[in-house]
Design a protein around this motif. Structure first.
Motif, PDB file in Angstrom:
ATOM      1  N   PRO A  35       0.791  -1.240   0.000  1.00  0.00           N
ATOM      2  CA  PRO A  35       0.000   0.000   0.000  1.00  0.00           C
ATOM      3  C   PRO A  35       0.820   1.285   0.000  1.00  0.00           C
ATOM      4  CG  PRO A  35      -0.099  -1.070   2.146  1.00  0.00           C
ATOM      5  CD  PRO A  35       0.544  -2.047   1.207  1.00  0.00           C
ATOM      6  N   MET A  36       2.116   1.214   0.333  1.00  0.00           N
ATOM      7  CA  MET A  36       2.931   2.432   0.304  1.00  0.00           C
ATOM      8  C   MET A  36       3.517   2.714  -1.073  1.00  0.00           C
ATOM      9  SD  MET A  36       2.626   4.050   3.026  1.00  0.00           S
ATOM     10  CE  MET A  36       3.950   5.253   2.891  1.00  0.00           C
ATOM     11  N   CYS A  37       3.174   1.903  -2.071  1.00  0.00           N
ATOM     12  CA  CYS A  37       3.608   2.230  -3.432  1.00  0.00           C
ATOM     13  C   CYS A  37       3.014   3.579  -3.832  1.00  0.00           C
ATOM     14  CB  CYS A  37       3.160   1.147  -4.411  1.00  0.00           C
ATOM     15  SG  CYS A  37       4.130  -0.366  -4.309  1.00  0.00           S
ATOM     16  N   ASP A  38       3.655   4.242  -4.765  1.00  0.00           N
ATOM     17  CA  ASP A  38       3.228   5.583  -5.166  1.00  0.00           C
ATOM     18  C   ASP A  38       1.952   5.566  -5.997  1.00  0.00           C
ATOM     19  OD1 ASP A  38       5.645   7.307  -4.249  1.00  0.00           O
ATOM     20  OD2 ASP A  38       6.535   5.582  -5.263  1.00  0.00           O
ATOM     21  N   ALA A  39       1.644   4.431  -6.583  1.00  0.00           N
ATOM     22  CA  ALA A  39       0.396   4.274  -7.349  1.00  0.00           C
ATOM     23  C   ALA A  39       0.125   2.790  -7.501  1.00  0.00           C
ATOM     24  CB  ALA A  39       0.508   4.939  -8.713  1.00  0.00           C
ATOM     25  N   HIS A  40      -1.105   2.461  -7.856  1.00  0.00           N
ATOM     26  CA  HIS A  40      -1.516   1.077  -8.069  1.00  0.00           C
ATOM     27  C   HIS A  40      -2.314   0.975  -9.362  1.00  0.00           C
ATOM     28  CE1 HIS A  40      -0.590   1.049  -3.773  1.00  0.00           C
ATOM     29  NE2 HIS A  40      -0.531  -0.266  -3.837  1.00  0.00           N
ATOM     30  N   ARG A  88      -1.286   7.304  -5.109  1.00  0.00           N
ATOM     31  CA  ARG A  88      -1.472   7.464  -3.658  1.00  0.00           C
ATOM     32  C   ARG A  88      -1.801   8.911  -3.314  1.00  0.00           C
ATOM     33  NH1 ARG A  88      -0.850   5.700   1.386  1.00  0.00           N
ATOM     34  NH2 ARG A  88       0.360   6.955   2.869  1.00  0.00           N
ATOM     35  N   TRP A  89      -1.183   9.839  -4.033  1.00  0.00           N
ATOM     36  CA  TRP A  89      -1.473  11.273  -3.887  1.00  0.00           C
ATOM     37  C   TRP A  89      -2.082  11.768  -5.184  1.00  0.00           C
ATOM     38  CZ3 TRP A  89      -0.205  14.205   0.534  1.00  0.00           C
ATOM     39  CH2 TRP A  89       0.558  13.532   1.504  1.00  0.00           C
ATOM     40  N   ARG A  90      -3.132  12.577  -5.085  1.00  0.00           N
ATOM     41  CA  ARG A  90      -3.721  13.161  -6.296  1.00  0.00           C
ATOM     42  C   ARG A  90      -2.715  14.085  -6.963  1.00  0.00           C
ATOM     43  NH1 ARG A  90      -8.017  14.377  -2.657  1.00  0.00           N
ATOM     44  NH2 ARG A  90      -7.411  16.565  -2.870  1.00  0.00           N
ATOM     45  N   LEU A  91      -2.945  14.318  -8.221  1.00  0.00           N
ATOM     46  CA  LEU A  91      -2.027  15.165  -8.972  1.00  0.00           C
ATOM     47  C   LEU A  91      -2.003  16.596  -8.459  1.00  0.00           C
ATOM     48  CD1 LEU A  91      -2.623  13.848 -12.612  1.00  0.00           C
ATOM     49  CD2 LEU A  91      -0.975  13.092 -10.892  1.00  0.00           C
ATOM     50  N   ASP A  92      -3.062  17.025  -7.738  1.00  0.00           N
ATOM     51  CA  ASP A  92      -3.059  18.373  -7.163  1.00  0.00           C
ATOM     52  C   ASP A  92      -2.325  18.422  -5.824  1.00  0.00           C
ATOM     53  OD1 ASP A  92      -4.742  17.165  -5.321  1.00  0.00           O
ATOM     54  OD2 ASP A  92      -6.536  18.265  -5.916  1.00  0.00           O
ATOM     55  N   GLY A  93      -1.746  17.266  -5.408  1.00  0.00           N
ATOM     56  CA  GLY A  93      -0.967  17.238  -4.172  1.00  0.00           C
ATOM     57  C   GLY A  93      -1.729  16.774  -2.952  1.00  0.00           C
ATOM     58  N   GLY A  94      -3.037  16.590  -3.061  1.00  0.00           N
ATOM     59  CA  GLY A  94      -3.824  16.120  -1.927  1.00  0.00           C
ATOM     60  C   GLY A  94      -3.786  14.608  -1.816  1.00  0.00           C
ATOM     61  N   LYS A  95      -4.092  14.108  -0.618  1.00  0.00           N
ATOM     62  CA  LYS A  95      -4.113  12.661  -0.387  1.00  0.00           C
ATOM     63  C   LYS A  95      -5.317  12.047  -1.088  1.00  0.00           C
ATOM     64  CE  LYS A  95      -3.199   8.807   2.009  1.00  0.00           C
ATOM     65  NZ  LYS A  95      -4.289   8.006   1.415  1.00  0.00           N
ATOM     66  N   ASN A  96      -5.079  11.048  -1.915  1.00  0.00           N
ATOM     67  CA  ASN A  96      -6.152  10.336  -2.580  1.00  0.00           C
ATOM     68  C   ASN A  96      -6.858   9.458  -1.538  1.00  0.00           C
ATOM     69  OD1 ASN A  96      -7.591   9.944  -4.933  1.00  0.00           O
ATOM     70  ND2 ASN A  96      -6.136   8.509  -5.866  1.00  0.00           N
ATOM     71  N   PRO A  97      -8.191   9.472  -1.465  1.00  0.00           N
ATOM     72  CA  PRO A  97      -8.895   8.735  -0.410  1.00  0.00           C
ATOM     73  C   PRO A  97      -8.912   7.222  -0.629  1.00  0.00           C
ATOM     74  CG  PRO A  97     -10.478   9.821  -1.835  1.00  0.00           C
ATOM     75  CD  PRO A  97      -9.118  10.285  -2.283  1.00  0.00           C
ATOM     76  N   ILE A  98      -7.723   6.618  -0.437  1.00  0.00           N
ATOM     77  CA  ILE A  98      -7.570   5.162  -0.436  1.00  0.00           C
ATOM     78  C   ILE A  98      -7.295   4.793   1.016  1.00  0.00           C
ATOM     79  CG2 ILE A  98      -6.311   3.195  -1.386  1.00  0.00           C
ATOM     80  CD1 ILE A  98      -5.271   5.253  -3.545  1.00  0.00           C
ATOM     81  N   HIS A  99      -8.292   4.306   1.708  1.00  0.00           N
ATOM     82  CA  HIS A  99      -8.186   4.093   3.148  1.00  0.00           C
ATOM     83  C   HIS A  99      -7.807   2.653   3.457  1.00  0.00           C
ATOM     84  CE1 HIS A  99     -10.984   7.771   3.980  1.00  0.00           C
ATOM     85  NE2 HIS A  99      -9.806   8.100   3.481  1.00  0.00           N
TER      86      HIS A  99
END
Length: 581
Positions: free
Chosen positions: A253-258, A276-287
Motif C-alpha cells: 500500500p505504500m507504493c506511489d500508485a496502483h 497514492r497522492w492526487r495530482l493536485d498534491g492532496g491525499k487520494n482517499p484510499i483508506h
C-alpha cells in the motif's frame, strides 16, 4: 560485527579484599560446577559467499544467452548479497515487520505504513542494479536473462522486497502504451534510485507501482469484482474517474500508485492508474483498513483498502481491463517462477554447506548414502527449475522480436512452470529445513523463513488450479502455439523413450477434452518435467540430464525427496556442480 571475546567464568580467579590488596593472596580458580558441555558440531547457515560466483549453472546460462555484458554487475551483486550484513538486513526486515498508522497525532488520516531501515536498504540495493527497468530500457540481447539472474540472486536472501519490484517492472510495458502517463512517469520508473518518501509523485525521483485486483467475493475471478468507477466529465482513455469500492488484497500500500480493476457503467471491468497522492498534491482517499497478518513474506506489506471516490486514470479502453491485467500477470507469473527457483537454489546451498560440516553417527552427513540421495534430489530440482526459468526469460525477449516458438513457450509454459516450480519449492524448502533438524525449525535461522515464504509464489497471481486451467485455455485458444511447443519438445526428446512416451501420453490427454480439465494437474506436471528434461539435455552436462531423466521418469519417483535410485548417478559430480566445495 563480531563481539570481543569474553573471558570464561573459570578463567577469572575469585578476588576478596585481601587478595585485592595483596596479589600473592589470589587463590587458584575452581572448576565451574555448572558447566555441563562444550559447544561443538554446531554450524550456522552459510553467509559471506558470492551467490553468483558459486552458481555454475547460472553462469553458464548467462554465457549461453549472450548476456556476458552483465556478468561483472551480477558478480559484484552476488558478493554484496552474500555479505553477513545483507543476510542480517533480511532477518531484521522480517523480524521488524511493517507497522500501520491510520492517523497522525492530531487525527488526520494518513494511511501510512512504516518499515524498518533494513527494508529500505534492501530495496535500494536491488534498484541500484538497474533491474527494475532492465528488460524495457533498451533492446540489448541477453537483457531478460540478466534481469532474471539478478532477481533470482536477490530472492535467495530476501524476497519480500521483490513484491513491489515485480509489480513496478510489470507495470512498465503497460504504462508505455499510455502517452500522457508515460511522459509524466517514465523517467521516475526508469530511475535506479530508491526514494522512500511519502510525498506526491511530482516531488519524487523514483516511484514504485503496486496492484489492486482481488476482492472478497471473487479472489482469482476478477470478473466478479464490484468496485465501481464513475467518469469525471467525458471519461474515456486517459480520463479521470472516481473509484468506489474495496480490495481484499492490495499489494504494497505504500507504493506511489496502483493499477486497479474497477467496473465502469456499461463498460465492464477496466484498468485504472490510481496514485497514492492526487495530482493536485492532496491525499487520494484510499483508506487502508488493516495489514494482512501473513504466514510468510512478512517483510512486505499487504493490505485491505476502501476507495472512497479515489481518483483514477483509465488505461486503455473501458471494458478492456481484464486483458490488461492478464498481460501484467504474464510478467508477474514469470517472476514467481524465477523467485521459486531462487528458493530452491538457496535450499541446496544451505543444505550442502551444512552437511559438509555436521557429523552424525561418526561420519560427516554429506558422506552418508541416504543423505546424499536427498541432496542429489535437491540439486537436480534446483537445476531443472533454473533451466526452465531462464529459458522462459529468453522466450519473453525473443517474443518481442516476433519469434513464434518463443511465443508458444511464453504463453503455454509460463503458467505450467508457475504451477510446478512454485509447488516444488514449497515441498523442498521443507525438506531442506529438515536437514538442519531442530536448528531448522527455529526462528533464529533462515531455513524457517525460506519455508514460510515459499507458498506465496504458488498462491499469488493465480493458485495451482488457475495455472493449470490457463495452460489448457492457452492450448485451446492458440492451437498453433501448442503445436509448435510440442514439436520442439519432441525434437528435444528424440532418442529418449521415456520422454517420448510421456509426450505421447500428453497428446492422448489433449485428444479427450471431456476429461482433460480433471487431469489438468497431471498434464501440467508432465509438460513441465518433459520441458525441464529437454532443456537439461540441450544445456547441462550429460550426467545432470541423465540423472534428472532417470529420477523424474521413474514410476516410483515423487513420493518424498530422496526416494530415488542413485545407483547409476555420479552423485559427487552433481553436488560439486551445485556448490563447489
Amino acid at each position: 560485527m563480531a563481539r570481543p571475546a569474553l573471558a570464561s567464568v573459570d578463567s577469572v580467579a575469585p578476588v576478596d579484599s585481601v587478595a585485592a590488596a595483596d596479589p600473592a593472596a589470589v587463590r587458584p580458580a575452581a572448576a565451574d560446577p555448572w558447566r555441563t558441555h562444550e559447544i561443538h558440531n554446531q554450524f550456522d547457515e552459510l553467509t559471506d559467499y558470492n551467490l553468483y560466483a558459486t552458481d555454475i549453472p547460472l553462469r553458464e546460462a548467462l554465457h549461453r544467452a549472450g548476456a556476458q555484458a552483465w556478468a561483472p554487475m551480477l558478480d559484484a551483486y552476488g558478493a554484496e548479497l552474500g555479505r553477513p550484513q545483507t543476510f542480517e538486513w533480511a532477518a531484521q526486515a522480517n523480524r521488524h515487520t511493517p507497522e500501520f498508522r491510520p492517523f497522525d497525532a492530531r487525527g488526520r488520516r494518513i494511511d501510512q505504513v512504516s518499515f524498518h531501515p533494513s527494508w529500505h536498504a534492501l530495496m535500494a540495493m536491488y534498484r541500484r542494479q538497474g533491474l527494475i527497468s532492465l528488460p524495457f530500457r533498451d533492446a540489448q540481447p541477453g537483457r531478460w536473462t540478466a534481469w532474471a539472474a539478478g532477481f533470482y540472486l536477490h530472492g535467495q536472501v530476501e524476497d519480500g522486497t521483490l513484491c513491489p519490484a515485480t509489480m513496478t517492472q510489470a507495470a512498465i510495458p503497460l504504462l508505455q502504451r499510455e502517452p500522457a502517463l508515460w511522459q509524466m512517469l517514465g523517467p521516475k520508473l526508469l530511475d535506479d534510485g530508491h526514494d522512500e518518501r511519502d510525498v506526491p509523485m511530482a516531488d519524487k525521483r523514483s516511484i514504485w507501482i503496486g496492484m489492486g485486483m482481488t476482492e472478497k467475493q471473487g479472489g482469482s475471478d476478477v470478473r466478479a469484482n464490484t468496485t465501481a468507477a464513475t467518469p469525471v466529465g467525458a471519461g474515456g482513455r486517459g480520463g479521470e474517474y472516481l473509484i468506489r469500492g474495496h480490495k481484499w488484497f492490495f499489494s504494497a500500500p505504500m507504493c506511489d500508485a496502483h493499477l486497479v480493476v474497477a467496473r465502469t457503467e456499461g463498460g465492464g471491468p477496466s484498468c485504472f492508474f490510481v496514485p497514492r497522492w492526487r495530482l493536485d498534491g492532496g491525499k487520494n482517499p484510499i483508506h487502508v483498513q488493516r495489514l494482512k497478518d501473513k504466514v510468510g513474506n512478512r517483510s512486505n506489506s499487504s493490505s485491505e483498502v476502501e476507495f472512497q471516490d479515489a481518483v483514477g486514470i483509465l488505461m486503455g479502453e473501458e471494458g478492456r481491463g481484464i486483458r490488461t491485467i492478464i498481460e501484467m500477470a504474464n510478467y508477474t507469473r514469470l517472476n514467481c517462477v524465477v523467485g521459486s527457483a531462487g528458493y530452491l537454489r538457496q535450499a541446496v546451498v544451505q543444505t550442502l554447506a551444512y552437511t559438509r560440516q555436521r557429523q552424525a553417527f561418526g561420519r560427516v552427513l554429506v558422506q552418508q548414502p541416504l543423505m546424499r540421495a536427498v541432496l542429489a534430489d535437491l540439486a537436480l530440482e534446483s537445476e531443472g527449475a533454473l533451466a526452465i526459468a531462464l529459458h522462459l526469460a529468453r522466450a519473453y525477449e525473443a517474443d518481442e522480436a516476433g519469434e513464434p516458438l518463443a511465443r508458444a513457450w511464453k504463453r503455454v509454459m509460463t503458467p505450467a512452470a508457475k504451477f510446478w516450480v512454485c509447488k516444488r519449492a514449497v515441498e523442498l524448502t521443507g525438506e531442506a529445513m529438515e536437514v538442519f533438524g531442530g536448528n531448522g525449525y527455529v526462528e533464529d535461522g533462515l531455513m524457517g523463513r525460506l519455508f514460510r515464504n515459499a507458498p506465496v509464489n504458488s498462491i499469488w497471481e493465480g493458485s495451482g488450479n488457475v495455472m493449470c486451467l490457463d495452460v489448457l485455455r492457452a492450448l485451446s485458444r492458440e492451437p498453433e502455439a501448442g503445436g509448435l511447443l510440442l514439436h520442439d519438445l519432441m525434437d528435444g526428446a528424440a532418442g529418449e523413450p521415456r520422454l517420448l512416451a510421456t509426450l505421447q501420453g500428453l497428446q492422448q490427454m489433449m485428444a479427450d477434452p471431456a476429461t482433460l480439465e480433471a487431469r489438468g494437474r497431471r498434464f501440467a506436471q508432465g509438460l513441465v518435467l518433459v520441458a525441464q528434461a529437454v532443456l537439461l539435455r540441450r544445456q547441462a552436462p550429460q550426467a545432470v540430464a541423465d540423472a534428472f531423466i532417470a529420477s523424474r521418469f521413474d514410476a516410483q519417483w515423487g513420493g518424498v525427496a530422496g526416494a530415488l535410485d542413485v545407483g547409476g548417478m555420479d552423485v559427487e559430480a552433481l553436488l560439486q556442480r551445485a556448490l563447489p566445495a
